[in-house]
Scaffold this motif. Structure first.
Motif, PDB file in Angstrom:
ATOM      1  N   SER A  59      46.736  79.590  34.879  1.00 60.31           N
ATOM      2  CA  SER A  59      46.459  81.010  35.026  1.00 60.31           C
ATOM      3  C   SER A  59      46.191  81.249  36.508  1.00 60.31           C
ATOM      4  CB  SER A  59      45.232  81.420  34.192  1.00 60.31           C
ATOM      5  OG  SER A  59      44.825  82.735  34.516  1.00 60.31           O
ATOM      6  N   LEU A  60      47.089  81.974  37.150  1.00 59.54           N
ATOM      7  CA  LEU A  60      46.973  82.178  38.591  1.00 59.54           C
ATOM      8  C   LEU A  60      45.856  83.148  38.963  1.00 59.54           C
ATOM      9  CD1 LEU A  60      50.788  82.390  39.398  1.00 59.54           C
ATOM     10  CD2 LEU A  60      49.266  80.447  39.780  1.00 59.54           C
ATOM     11  N   GLY A  61      45.381  83.896  37.993  1.00 59.67           N
ATOM     12  CA  GLY A  61      44.251  84.792  38.237  1.00 59.67           C
ATOM     13  C   GLY A  61      44.643  86.228  38.508  1.00 59.67           C
ATOM     14  N   GLY A  89      35.305  80.672  39.999  1.00 56.81           N
ATOM     15  CA  GLY A  89      35.615  82.053  39.651  1.00 56.81           C
ATOM     16  C   GLY A  89      35.501  82.328  38.174  1.00 56.81           C
ATOM     17  N   ASN A  90      36.341  83.239  37.703  1.00 56.60           N
ATOM     18  CA  ASN A  90      36.199  83.793  36.368  1.00 56.60           C
ATOM     19  C   ASN A  90      37.437  83.539  35.522  1.00 56.60           C
ATOM     20  OD1 ASN A  90      35.007  85.144  34.279  1.00 56.60           O
ATOM     21  ND2 ASN A  90      35.010  87.153  35.243  1.00 56.60           N
ATOM     22  N   CYS A  91      37.203  83.349  34.239  1.00 54.14           N
ATOM     23  CA  CYS A  91      38.257  83.214  33.251  1.00 54.14           C
ATOM     24  C   CYS A  91      37.570  83.221  31.886  1.00 54.14           C
ATOM     25  CB  CYS A  91      39.066  81.930  33.449  1.00 54.14           C
ATOM     26  SG  CYS A  91      40.611  81.868  32.494  1.00 54.14           S
ATOM     27  N   GLY A  92      38.329  83.234  30.811  1.00 58.29           N
ATOM     28  CA  GLY A  92      37.706  83.203  29.495  1.00 58.29           C
ATOM     29  C   GLY A  92      38.721  82.985  28.397  1.00 58.29           C
ATOM     30  N   ALA A 207      43.744  85.998  32.782  1.00 56.89           N
ATOM     31  CA  ALA A 207      43.938  85.906  34.224  1.00 56.89           C
ATOM     32  C   ALA A 207      42.930  86.898  34.774  1.00 56.89           C
ATOM     33  CB  ALA A 207      45.359  86.290  34.609  1.00 56.89           C
ATOM     34  N   GLU A 208      41.865  86.393  35.394  1.00 58.05           N
ATOM     35  CA  GLU A 208      40.777  87.288  35.793  1.00 58.05           C
ATOM     36  C   GLU A 208      40.271  86.959  37.194  1.00 58.05           C
ATOM     37  OE1 GLU A 208      37.119  89.637  33.610  1.00 58.05           O
ATOM     38  OE2 GLU A 208      37.552  87.593  32.977  1.00 58.05           O
TER      39      GLU A 208
END
Length: 227
Positions: A59-61, A89-92, A207-208
């Motif tokens: 996931s590239l974000g 960073g963030n993801c879920g 992707a967050e």
């Protein structure tokens, strides 16, 4: 002898009803998944933020959005191995996902299991809801709770030190059984919710904003015989 026969008769059906874990990552393809990235609707140059590389999902974000399973799942154990590849960073992982873009015209209706660095295992409710013990301590004042924009939707986890150092692989297990969700991070039991307002749905990966690599996404159905 009769005792042995009885044990065989009891054990075999249980084994038969609990298939082996199945990988949701199929080779170097995104077969079994579809992409929902709002920016890709109107920006011709927008890139798909979800790619496969050497059998791993990345996931590239950005641009922000979700990779959503085609299939709907109920009563299962999901095991994910992931790492932040550059910056924290963030993801879920979203479970029981259904209506797309239900929150902020981005997030599908679901219950998120947070992977954000230092917060892995938190719940975020997204137009669904779930309860935990010590609810006010972990979610804030009750009159501020909600499941839509501007409400307190975060429910903190039970630990602060279950994640590994940046760049190392983390293991997260999410067990969805009936109206309960349990979460483990690197073997630590970090969250337990009950009375969820949804008990089945799709699985979504975010992707967050941060690049995250996944080397395992395995799903194991849970038999009702284990209830």
């Amino acid at each position: 002898m009769k005792k042995c026969i009885y044990l065989v008769l009891v054990i075999i059906p249980i084994i038969a009803c609990n298939p082996e874990p199945k990988s949701l990552l199929i080779g170097n393809t995104l077969d079994g998944w579809h992409i929902d990235v709002p920016e890709m609707d109107s920006v011709p140059s927008a890139k798909n933020p979800f790619i496969m590389k050497n059998g791993n999902l990345i996931s590239l974000g950005t641009p922000r959005g979700h990779l959503i399973s085609d299939a709907v799942h109920k009563n299962y154990r999901l095991t994910v191995e992931y790492r932040f590849t550059a910056e924290p960073g963030n993801c879920g992982i979203l479970v029981h996902a259904s209506t797309p873009r239900a929150l902020y015209k981005m997030f599908p209706k679901s219950i998120e299991v947070q992977m954000k660095h230092k917060n892995a295992g938190d719940f975020w409710v997204i137009v669904e809801d779930i309860e935990v013990d010590n609810m006010e301590e972990r979610r804030g004042p009750k009159n501020e709770w909600g499941i839509t924009e501007g409400k307190k939707r975060r429910i903190t986890n039970l630990t602060d030190d279950s994640e590994k150092e940046l760049g190392q692989w983390n293991s997260m297990t999410i067990e969805c059984l009936n109206d309960e969700i349990k979460v483990w991070v690197n073997g630590d039991f970090v969250n337990h919710g009950h009375n969820a307002t949804a008990t089945m749905g799709q699985i979504a990966i975010q992707a967050e904003g941060s690049e995250v690599e996944f080397r395992k996404i395995d799903l194991e159905p849970i038999s009702k015989l284990t209830n």
